[in-house]
Design a protein around this motif. Sequence first.
Motif, PDB file in Angstrom:
ATOM      1  N   ILE A 177      -3.893  28.319   4.819  1.00  0.00           N
ATOM      2  CA  ILE A 177      -3.944  27.892   6.415  1.00  0.00           C
ATOM      3  C   ILE A 177      -5.155  28.257   7.209  1.00  0.00           C
ATOM      4  CG2 ILE A 177      -2.732  28.943   8.730  1.00  0.00           C
ATOM      5  CD1 ILE A 177      -0.384  29.491   6.825  1.00  0.00           C
ATOM      6  N   LEU A 178      -5.712  29.399   6.701  1.00  0.00           N
ATOM      7  CA  LEU A 178      -7.286  29.505   7.335  1.00  0.00           C
ATOM      8  C   LEU A 178      -8.525  28.564   6.933  1.00  0.00           C
ATOM      9  CD1 LEU A 178      -7.049  33.404   6.418  1.00  0.00           C
ATOM     10  CD2 LEU A 178      -6.924  32.513   8.778  1.00  0.00           C
ATOM     11  N   ALA A 179      -8.038  28.191   5.670  1.00  0.00           N
ATOM     12  CA  ALA A 179      -9.017  27.039   5.368  1.00  0.00           C
ATOM     13  C   ALA A 179      -9.018  25.921   6.310  1.00  0.00           C
ATOM     14  CB  ALA A 179      -8.996  26.598   3.876  1.00  0.00           C
ATOM     15  N   ALA A 180      -7.686  25.449   6.525  1.00  0.00           N
ATOM     16  CA  ALA A 180      -7.792  24.230   7.317  1.00  0.00           C
ATOM     17  C   ALA A 180      -7.856  24.483   8.836  1.00  0.00           C
ATOM     18  CB  ALA A 180      -5.905  23.801   7.449  1.00  0.00           C
ATOM     19  N   GLY A 181      -7.791  25.734   9.623  1.00  0.00           N
ATOM     20  CA  GLY A 181      -8.022  25.910  10.793  1.00  0.00           C
ATOM     21  C   GLY A 181      -9.804  26.295  10.582  1.00  0.00           C
ATOM     22  N   ARG A 182     -10.415  26.829   9.736  1.00  0.00           N
ATOM     23  CA  ARG A 182     -11.764  26.844   9.735  1.00  0.00           C
ATOM     24  C   ARG A 182     -12.412  25.871   9.743  1.00  0.00           C
ATOM     25  NH1 ARG A 182     -14.741  30.212   4.870  1.00  0.00           N
ATOM     26  NH2 ARG A 182     -13.687  28.289   3.940  1.00  0.00           N
ATOM     27  N   HIS A 183     -11.888  24.754   9.119  1.00  0.00           N
ATOM     28  CA  HIS A 183     -12.481  23.335   8.812  1.00  0.00           C
ATOM     29  C   HIS A 183     -12.530  22.619  10.422  1.00  0.00           C
ATOM     30  CE1 HIS A 183     -13.452  19.530   7.378  1.00  0.00           C
ATOM     31  NE2 HIS A 183     -12.595  18.901   7.937  1.00  0.00           N
ATOM     32  N   GLU A 184     -11.292  22.710  10.965  1.00  0.00           N
ATOM     33  CA  GLU A 184     -11.145  22.243  12.257  1.00  0.00           C
ATOM     34  C   GLU A 184     -11.982  22.907  13.401  1.00  0.00           C
ATOM     35  OE1 GLU A 184      -9.578  19.303  13.122  1.00  0.00           O
ATOM     36  OE2 GLU A 184      -9.192  18.970  10.959  1.00  0.00           O
ATOM     37  N   TRP A 185     -12.130  24.191  13.174  1.00  0.00           N
ATOM     38  CA  TRP A 185     -12.950  25.106  14.033  1.00  0.00           C
ATOM     39  C   TRP A 185     -14.289  24.710  14.064  1.00  0.00           C
ATOM     40  CZ3 TRP A 185     -16.395  29.329  14.122  1.00  0.00           C
ATOM     41  CH2 TRP A 185     -16.452  29.792  15.384  1.00  0.00           C
ATOM     42  N   HIS A 186     -15.183  24.355  12.815  1.00  0.00           N
ATOM     43  CA  HIS A 186     -16.415  24.127  12.743  1.00  0.00           C
ATOM     44  C   HIS A 186     -16.576  22.428  13.254  1.00  0.00           C
ATOM     45  CE1 HIS A 186     -17.803  27.864  11.235  1.00  0.00           C
ATOM     46  NE2 HIS A 186     -17.149  27.807  10.103  1.00  0.00           N
ATOM     47  N   ASP A 187     -15.634  21.844  13.142  1.00  0.00           N
ATOM     48  CA  ASP A 187     -15.721  20.291  13.427  1.00  0.00           C
ATOM     49  C   ASP A 187     -15.281  20.098  14.981  1.00  0.00           C
ATOM     50  OD1 ASP A 187     -15.964  17.571  13.409  1.00  0.00           O
ATOM     51  OD2 ASP A 187     -14.019  17.179  12.526  1.00  0.00           O
TER      52      ASP A 187
END
Length: 221
Positions: free
Chosen positions: A76-86
């Motif tokens: 979950i965190l990996a998906a959120g982190r990816h979108e957060w940086h993009d």
Amino acid sequence: MPNHDLSVVGLFLAADPVVKGVMVLLLLASAACWAIVLEKTVVLARANAQARRFETAVADGGGFEEADGPGLPAAILAAGRHEWHDHDANETRAELRERLERAMRVALLEELRRLDAHLPVLATVGSSAPFVGLFGTVWGIMHSFTSIAASNDTSLAVVAPGIAEALFATAIGLVAAIPAVVAYNKLTSDLGRLSQRLSVAVGRLAGHMVRTRARHLKAAE
């Protein structure tokens, strides 16, 4: 008068070959169900522990930058982190939050689908095992009646062993079905509660990530 072994092993060995096949099939299905139940119990216990740590971290308002390692929270965190940086500079806070929640919920669903694997086997065994056992019983009784007709002897001592062997198939079917149904209901209920807890945590985490983004942008001005 022949002596009939009415023990469990004796009933199995004396049964018609078709009934034996039904019994073996049901025993194998029951063993498979217990293996699934034990595996899912361990996996769900681990997932619940991870979920508790995830909820605590979200409640504390930090830690979303670290998304390494296996398990539900990491995915979950990996998906959120990816979108957060993009990040799109023209994106509103509401749009960012919606995008973050959508990405993390997709990751959550993928992980829950992995946890749900093999649970349909329990439902299939629970719904079909009694009927498979009943088929063995019907076949065994037909075979017993055929044997009775051939021997011209309808005494209870002759009829009872064959019927007992046939009914044993139904008993095994119930032994396989009842734990499978109970385990399926319990595990799906636990999985549903886990999904609800993590969905709430995802919503809170998305809000925290949006606020963190806003602070970063304000500090960069």
